[in-house]
Design an enzyme around this catalytic site. Structure first.
Site, PDB file in Angstrom:
ATOM      1  N   ARG A   1      -0.161  -8.825  -3.519  1.00 56.04           N
ATOM      2  CA  ARG A   1      -0.420  -7.681  -2.652  1.00 56.04           C
ATOM      3  C   ARG A   1       0.417  -8.172  -1.545  1.00 56.04           C
ATOM      4  NH1 ARG A   1      -1.837  -3.892   0.853  1.00 56.04           N
ATOM      5  NH2 ARG A   1      -3.088  -4.552   2.668  1.00 56.04           N
TER       6      ARG A   1
ATOM      7  N   GLY B   1       0.656  -1.269  -0.020  1.00 59.15           N
ATOM      8  CA  GLY B   1      -0.075   0.066   0.049  1.00 59.15           C
ATOM      9  C   GLY B   1       0.944   1.253  -0.195  1.00 59.15           C
TER      10      GLY B   1
ATOM     11  N   SER C   1      -0.248  -4.839   5.127  1.00 63.51           N
ATOM     12  CA  SER C   1      -0.592  -5.200   6.809  1.00 63.51           C
ATOM     13  C   SER C   1      -1.814  -5.483   7.257  1.00 63.51           C
ATOM     14  CB  SER C   1      -0.046  -4.053   7.580  1.00 63.51           C
ATOM     15  OG  SER C   1      -0.650  -2.854   7.281  1.00 63.51           O
TER      16      SER C   1
ATOM     17  N   ARG D   1       2.150  11.391  -8.798  1.00 64.42           N
ATOM     18  CA  ARG D   1       1.415  11.216  -7.455  1.00 64.42           C
ATOM     19  C   ARG D   1       2.314  10.836  -6.502  1.00 64.42           C
ATOM     20  NH1 ARG D   1      -4.602  12.358  -7.900  1.00 64.42           N
ATOM     21  NH2 ARG D   1      -4.861  12.998 -10.033  1.00 64.42           N
TER      22      ARG D   1
ATOM     23  N   ARG E   1       7.398   1.629   1.186  1.00 64.35           N
ATOM     24  CA  ARG E   1       7.442   0.506   1.432  1.00 64.35           C
ATOM     25  C   ARG E   1       8.238  -0.250   0.112  1.00 64.35           C
ATOM     26  NH1 ARG E   1       4.817  -1.784   5.884  1.00 64.35           N
ATOM     27  NH2 ARG E   1       6.124  -0.740   7.408  1.00 64.35           N
TER      28      ARG E   1
ATOM     29  N   ARG F   1       8.979  -3.585  12.409  1.00 63.75           N
ATOM     30  CA  ARG F   1       7.899  -3.699  11.100  1.00 63.75           C
ATOM     31  C   ARG F   1       8.856  -4.041  10.040  1.00 63.75           C
ATOM     32  NH1 ARG F   1       2.741  -0.630  11.378  1.00 63.75           N
ATOM     33  NH2 ARG F   1       2.342  -0.515  13.426  1.00 63.75           N
TER      34      ARG F   1
ATOM     35  N   ASP G   1      -1.423  -5.195  14.066  1.00 63.80           N
ATOM     36  CA  ASP G   1      -1.908  -4.890  15.190  1.00 63.80           C
ATOM     37  C   ASP G   1      -3.289  -5.943  15.330  1.00 63.80           C
ATOM     38  OD1 ASP G   1      -2.837  -2.728  12.722  1.00 63.80           O
ATOM     39  OD2 ASP G   1      -4.791  -3.493  13.935  1.00 63.80           O
TER      40      ASP G   1
HETATM   41  N1  HPA Z   1      -8.300  -2.094   9.540  1.00 60.78           N
HETATM   42  C1  HPA Z   1      -8.089  -1.984   8.262  1.00 60.78           C
HETATM   43  N2  HPA Z   1      -7.087  -2.104   7.695  1.00 60.78           N
HETATM   44  C2  HPA Z   1      -5.711  -2.456   8.635  1.00 60.78           C
HETATM   45  C3  HPA Z   1      -6.001  -2.502  10.236  1.00 60.78           C
HETATM   46  C4  HPA Z   1      -7.075  -2.495  10.476  1.00 60.78           C
HETATM   47  O1  HPA Z   1      -7.264  -2.718  11.918  1.00 60.78           O
HETATM   48  N3  HPA Z   1      -4.549  -2.897  10.415  1.00 60.78           N
HETATM   49  C5  HPA Z   1      -3.930  -2.975   9.218  1.00 60.78           C
HETATM   50  N4  HPA Z   1      -4.593  -2.679   8.281  1.00 60.78           N
END
Ligand code: HPA
Length: 234
Positions: A87, A20, A90, A43, A24, A217, A204
């Site tokens: 893809r 994304g 995270s 962009r 990265r 990370r 997370d």
């Molecule tokens: N929500 C949506 N996308 C994400 C999250 C999340 O909690 N964590 C990492 N990408």
């Protein structure tokens, strides 16, 4: 060249990894590719092309969310004839055994809506990963001894979610994790007969509130990039 990708036709490889975050993409290209060259900065959505074990690869940022990813994937497929799209991103863990740092490989992804919802109307399409890529990625993850979960995820349109009841239903139905791009990637790959996969690192956790410390990370992200590259060229 397209509206959003400034590369020349021959500057994009048949295999594209898509984080994304454009920075990265830069880090992954500089770390894992030989002769990485910047091919797009329109962009600020950086894209690099180089080789991995002699195979040409592009690493192109997708931006956050399905509408952004859809722009890049449409142009990569229609204008650059990309065949394989992976893809690398995270996700938020949604099951107790899906821990921060683990890898999630998405077999399928559920949605409430996506950029393709308008064309499907009442049809509930079930987007799914390319099986050859999926099984190669699982093997690559096992070889690395990475803790890896394979199953269904949820591609959300919002990061700041206001529906805890919905998360509860998803958890109850075995959804492993939430992110914001995979379902549309799989849908576009199905529409244009391309191979796609989403490999994710748990950054997370929705239930425990645990989050990957920023010092970790890079390493966790690196494992995922190597798994993606090994799966692409198995
Ligand atoms: N929500 C949506 N996308 C994400 C999250 C999340 O909690 N964590 C990492 N990408």
């Amino acid at each position: 060249m397209t509206v959003h990708i400034g590369a020349k036709t021959d500057e994009i490889a048949e295999t594209v990894l898509m984080p994304g975050d454009p920075y990265r993409a830069k880090w992954a290209a500089e770390t894992f590719l030989d002769n990485a060259k910047l091919v797009n900065d329109t962009r600020g959505m950086l894209g690099f092309t180089g080789t991995y074990k002699g195979n040409p690869v592009t690493i192109q940022g997708s931006g956050m969310g399905m509408p952004s990813l859809s722009i890049y994937v449409n142009e990569l497929i229609k204008d650059f004839d990309v065949k394989t799209l992976i893809r690398i991103g995270s996700c938020g863990g949604m099951q107790p055994d899906v821990k921060v740092r683990d890898i999630v490989i998405a077999m399928t992804s559920s949605i409430i809506s996506s950029p393709s919802s308008a064309i499907f109307r009442e049809f509930q399409f079930a987007p799914c990963a390319d099986f050859s890529l999926l099984s190669a990625a699982v093997k690559a993850a096992q070889k690395k001894d990475a803790t890896c979960h394979v199953g269904g995820i949820y591609s959300s349109d919002v990061f700041y979610d206001e529906r805890p009841d919905l998360n509860e239903q998803m958890t109850r139905h075995g959804i492993l994790a939430v992110e914001m791009e995979a379902a549309e990637l799989y849908t576009l790959a199905a529409r244009y007969n391309r191979r796609a996969l989403a490999i994710l690192t748990v950054s997370d956790h929705l239930q425990t509130g645990e989050a990957l410390p920023s010092s970790d990370r890079e390493r966790s992200f690196g494992d995922m990039v190597e798994i993606a590259l090994d799966a692409a060229f198995e």
